[in-house]
Design an enzyme around this catalytic site. Structure first.
Site, PDB file in Angstrom:
ATOM      1  N   CYS A 287       0.821  -1.214   0.000  1.00  0.00           N
ATOM      2  CA  CYS A 287       0.000   0.000   0.000  1.00  0.00           C
ATOM      3  C   CYS A 287       0.853   1.262   0.000  1.00  0.00           C
ATOM      4  CB  CYS A 287      -0.904   0.022   1.223  1.00  0.00           C
ATOM      5  SG  CYS A 287      -2.048  -1.334   1.254  1.00  0.00           S
TER       6      CYS A 287
ATOM      7  N   HIS B  67      -3.013   7.198   4.591  1.00  0.00           N
ATOM      8  CA  HIS B  67      -3.480   5.959   3.944  1.00  0.00           C
ATOM      9  C   HIS B  67      -4.820   5.591   4.581  1.00  0.00           C
ATOM     10  CE1 HIS B  67      -3.704   2.058   2.244  1.00  0.00           C
ATOM     11  NE2 HIS B  67      -3.386   1.395   3.334  1.00  0.00           N
TER      12      HIS B  67
ATOM     13  N   ASN C  72     -10.304   0.528   1.313  1.00  0.00           N
ATOM     14  CA  ASN C  72      -8.846   0.585   1.211  1.00  0.00           C
ATOM     15  C   ASN C  72      -8.420   0.202  -0.210  1.00  0.00           C
ATOM     16  OD1 ASN C  72      -6.098   0.099   1.295  1.00  0.00           O
ATOM     17  ND2 ASN C  72      -6.148  -1.001   3.243  1.00  0.00           N
TER      18      ASN C  72
HETATM   19  N1  ACO Z   1     -17.741  -9.182   9.841  1.00  0.00           N
HETATM   20  C1  ACO Z   1     -18.065  -9.632  11.056  1.00  0.00           C
HETATM   21  N2  ACO Z   1     -17.161 -10.096  11.932  1.00  0.00           N
HETATM   22  C2  ACO Z   1     -15.875 -10.091  11.534  1.00  0.00           C
HETATM   23  C3  ACO Z   1     -15.464  -9.641  10.279  1.00  0.00           C
HETATM   24  C4  ACO Z   1     -16.454  -9.168   9.401  1.00  0.00           C
HETATM   25  N3  ACO Z   1     -16.171  -8.706   8.187  1.00  0.00           N
HETATM   26  N4  ACO Z   1     -14.125  -9.752  10.184  1.00  0.00           N
HETATM   27  C5  ACO Z   1     -13.702 -10.258  11.346  1.00  0.00           C
HETATM   28  N5  ACO Z   1     -14.757 -10.477  12.150  1.00  0.00           N
HETATM   29  C6  ACO Z   1     -14.760 -11.021  13.508  1.00  0.00           C
HETATM   30  C7  ACO Z   1     -13.528 -11.841  13.814  1.00  0.00           C
HETATM   31  O1  ACO Z   1     -13.667 -13.163  13.346  1.00  0.00           O
HETATM   32  C8  ACO Z   1     -13.490 -11.761  15.336  1.00  0.00           C
HETATM   33  O2  ACO Z   1     -14.399 -12.682  15.835  1.00  0.00           O
HETATM   34  P1  ACO Z   1     -14.065 -13.501  17.193  1.00  0.00           P
HETATM   35  O3  ACO Z   1     -13.892 -12.444  18.253  1.00  0.00           O
HETATM   36  O4  ACO Z   1     -15.247 -14.363  17.362  1.00  0.00           O
HETATM   37  O5  ACO Z   1     -12.786 -14.240  16.887  1.00  0.00           O
HETATM   38  C9  ACO Z   1     -14.034 -10.358  15.627  1.00  0.00           C
HETATM   39  O6  ACO Z   1     -14.730  -9.953  14.449  1.00  0.00           O
HETATM   40  C10 ACO Z   1     -12.950  -9.355  15.948  1.00  0.00           C
HETATM   41  O7  ACO Z   1     -11.914  -9.473  14.976  1.00  0.00           O
HETATM   42  P2  ACO Z   1     -10.651  -8.567  15.023  1.00  0.00           P
HETATM   43  O8  ACO Z   1      -9.761  -8.937  13.882  1.00  0.00           O
HETATM   44  O9  ACO Z   1     -10.072  -8.548  16.402  1.00  0.00           O
HETATM   45  O10 ACO Z   1     -11.332  -7.131  14.747  1.00  0.00           O
HETATM   46  P3  ACO Z   1     -10.663  -5.738  14.686  1.00  0.00           P
HETATM   47  O11 ACO Z   1     -11.375  -4.807  15.544  1.00  0.00           O
HETATM   48  O12 ACO Z   1      -9.163  -5.825  14.821  1.00  0.00           O
HETATM   49  O13 ACO Z   1     -10.953  -5.293  13.192  1.00  0.00           O
HETATM   50  C11 ACO Z   1      -9.843  -5.156  11.080  1.00  0.00           C
HETATM   51  C12 ACO Z   1     -10.471  -6.061  12.118  1.00  0.00           C
HETATM   52  C13 ACO Z   1     -10.914  -4.249  10.524  1.00  0.00           C
HETATM   53  C14 ACO Z   1      -9.264  -6.047   9.982  1.00  0.00           C
HETATM   54  C15 ACO Z   1      -8.725  -4.332  11.718  1.00  0.00           C
HETATM   55  O14 ACO Z   1      -7.889  -5.169  12.469  1.00  0.00           O
HETATM   56  C16 ACO Z   1      -7.897  -3.584  10.727  1.00  0.00           C
HETATM   57  O15 ACO Z   1      -8.353  -2.678  10.075  1.00  0.00           O
HETATM   58  N6  ACO Z   1      -6.586  -3.904  10.662  1.00  0.00           N
HETATM   59  C17 ACO Z   1      -5.628  -3.186   9.886  1.00  0.00           C
HETATM   60  C18 ACO Z   1      -5.751  -3.460   8.461  1.00  0.00           C
HETATM   61  C19 ACO Z   1      -4.622  -2.736   7.807  1.00  0.00           C
HETATM   62  O16 ACO Z   1      -4.153  -1.729   8.282  1.00  0.00           O
HETATM   63  N7  ACO Z   1      -4.138  -3.276   6.725  1.00  0.00           N
HETATM   64  C20 ACO Z   1      -2.814  -2.872   6.494  1.00  0.00           C
HETATM   65  C21 ACO Z   1      -2.552  -1.940   5.564  1.00  0.00           C
HETATM   66  S1  ACO Z   1      -2.110  -2.795   4.228  1.00  0.00           S
HETATM   67  C22 ACO Z   1      -3.267  -2.402   3.205  1.00  0.00           C
HETATM   68  O17 ACO Z   1      -3.749  -1.321   3.381  1.00  0.00           O
HETATM   69  C23 ACO Z   1      -3.637  -3.339   2.105  1.00  0.00           C
END
Ligand code: ACO
Length: 342
Positions: A127, A267, A297
């Site tokens: 990214c 970003h 994203n």
């Molecule tokens: N819908 C419903 N539930 C979901 C989904 C979804 N789409 N995705 C995950 N969950 C669930 C998980 O399974 C988990 O369930 P569990 O507690 O029963 O195990 C729960 O939601 C919490 O999951 P987390 O991964 O802890 O949720 P979080 O609050 O961290 O959000 C997210 C996830 C949105 C992916 C976040 O971590 C994020 O944005 N991370 C950074 C992404 C990023 O920066 N990418 C890097 C840059 S690189 C690029 O840009 C390509």
């Protein structure tokens, strides 16, 4: 002319200024509600955890290939800059979803624009591709090897997403943004760029197989799934930590306080990452440009798309200090400070 420790330097000092911006988004909108029928998710979860409401998904059948989107964004940036394609001596494209393994997207954009002069190549930095590419061009301009360059950030992550993986398919999307960068003796433009890479963390975000990496070359004759894998919550924490630190480095390098930043263009990976960064840097959210709610994203394209929209909406004025922040696969990250000059 510049005086350095008693020496008279007669060579011109070259500064890289953004002279035009452009962007191009696919036509088709995919709403959170649409995703509810593909994976086990909900509009409420996606909005609350990421800030995304809708995103654009491209189709090569609608002339929305990586090259098509890049070319349209570039044409708009060239028009704004009042620069002809023939004047471009360098085209650098940041992407991880080139239409073909080779040639580079930059070569195909060069053909599409009929830009006959100069060199063209891609930069792969996840990214962070746009900021890495912008830095290549900035260095070339400062050295005097480029006078007028095009930098594109483009990705079609929809083509490498595992559409069964709710942890990624609700976040990632497609788009392109471009800037024309011109050499000028006038101070301003790109004031600094700080980039970092930590290859030890590449497994937090990568594509499984695809390209030349195959377990067995004969098995490679069968179709290999090309899927993006992401450790979301670890990246979430890393992004906040790395971007807070590198942005502080960038401010210090330019002797600027966060009060002196007029607009942050980060970003667009997750609205909660952006809010945490604004909080850590003591910058109010009304000075932070966000469009993640409508585009998700778009990887390497998020910054140039946001920069173009901010520019066209009149959010940027001549002399403004703009902080760009990027983070992506690699891991790669960076911060750049611009003195806006359009
Ligand atoms: N819908 C419903 N539930 C979901 C989904 C979804 N789409 N995705 C995950 N969950 C669930 C998980 O399974 C988990 O369930 P569990 O507690 O029963 O195990 C729960 O939601 C919490 O999951 P987390 O991964 O802890 O949720 P979080 O609050 O961290 O959000 C997210 C996830 C949105 C992916 C976040 O971590 C994020 O944005 N991370 C950074 C992404 C990023 O920066 N990418 C890097 C840059 S690189 C690029 O840009 C390509």
């Amino acid at each position: 002319m510049k005086q350095i420790k008693g020496l008279k330097v007669t060579e011109m000092i070259h500064h890289a200024h953004i002279a035009g911006t452009g962007s191009s988004m696919p036509e088709r909108i995919l709403y959170n509600k649409d995703l509810e029928s593909i994976v086990d998710t909900s509009d409420e979860w996606i909005v609350r955890r990421s800030g995304i409401r809708e995103r654009r998904i491209s189709s090569t059948e609608r002339d929305e290939s990586t090259t098509d989107l890049s070319t349209r964004a570039s044409t708009k940036a060239l028009e704004m800059a009042g620069v002809s394609a023939e004047e471009l001596d360098m085209i650098v494209v940041g992407t991880v979803t080139s239409d073909r393994q080779f040639p580079s997207t930059a070569c195909m954009v060069q053909e599409a624009l009929d830009a006959r002069n100069g060199v063209a190549f891609d930069v792969s930095a996840g990214c962070s591709g746009f900021l890495y590419a912008l830095n290549v061009v900035n260095n070339a301009i400062q050295c005097g090897t480029s006078r007028t360059a095009l930098v594109v950030g483009v990705d079609r992550l929809s083509s490498v997403i595992n559409w069964q993986d709710r942890g990624t398919c609700v976040l990632l999307a497609d788009g392109a943004g471009a800037v024309v960068v011109s050499s000028s003796p006038n101070e301003g433009g790109i004031l600094s760029t700080h980039l970092k890479t930590d290859g030890r963390l590449w497994k937090l975000l990568y594509s499984s197989d695809g390209n030349a990496y195959t377990p067995d070359i004969l098995q490679g004759l069968a179709k290999i799934p090309f899927h993006l894998k992401m450790s979301g919550s670890r990246l979430f924490k890393k992004a906040i930590e790395c971007l807070s630190s590198i942005s502080r480095d960038a401010l210090k390098h330019n002797s600027l306080s966060s009060d002196e930043i007029d607009l942050v263009v980060p970003h667009q990976a997750n609205i909660r990452i952006i809010q945490a960064l604004a909080n850590n840097l003591h910058i109010p959210m009304d000075k932070v440009y966000t469009n993640i709610h409508k585009y998700g994203n778009t990887s390497s394209a998020t910054i140039p798309i946001a920069l173009d929209e901010a520019n066209r909406e009149g959010r940027l004025n001549k002399g403004d200090h703009v902080l760009l922040m990027t983070f992506g696969a690699g891991l790669t990250w960076g911060a750049s400070i611009l003195k806006w000059s359009i």
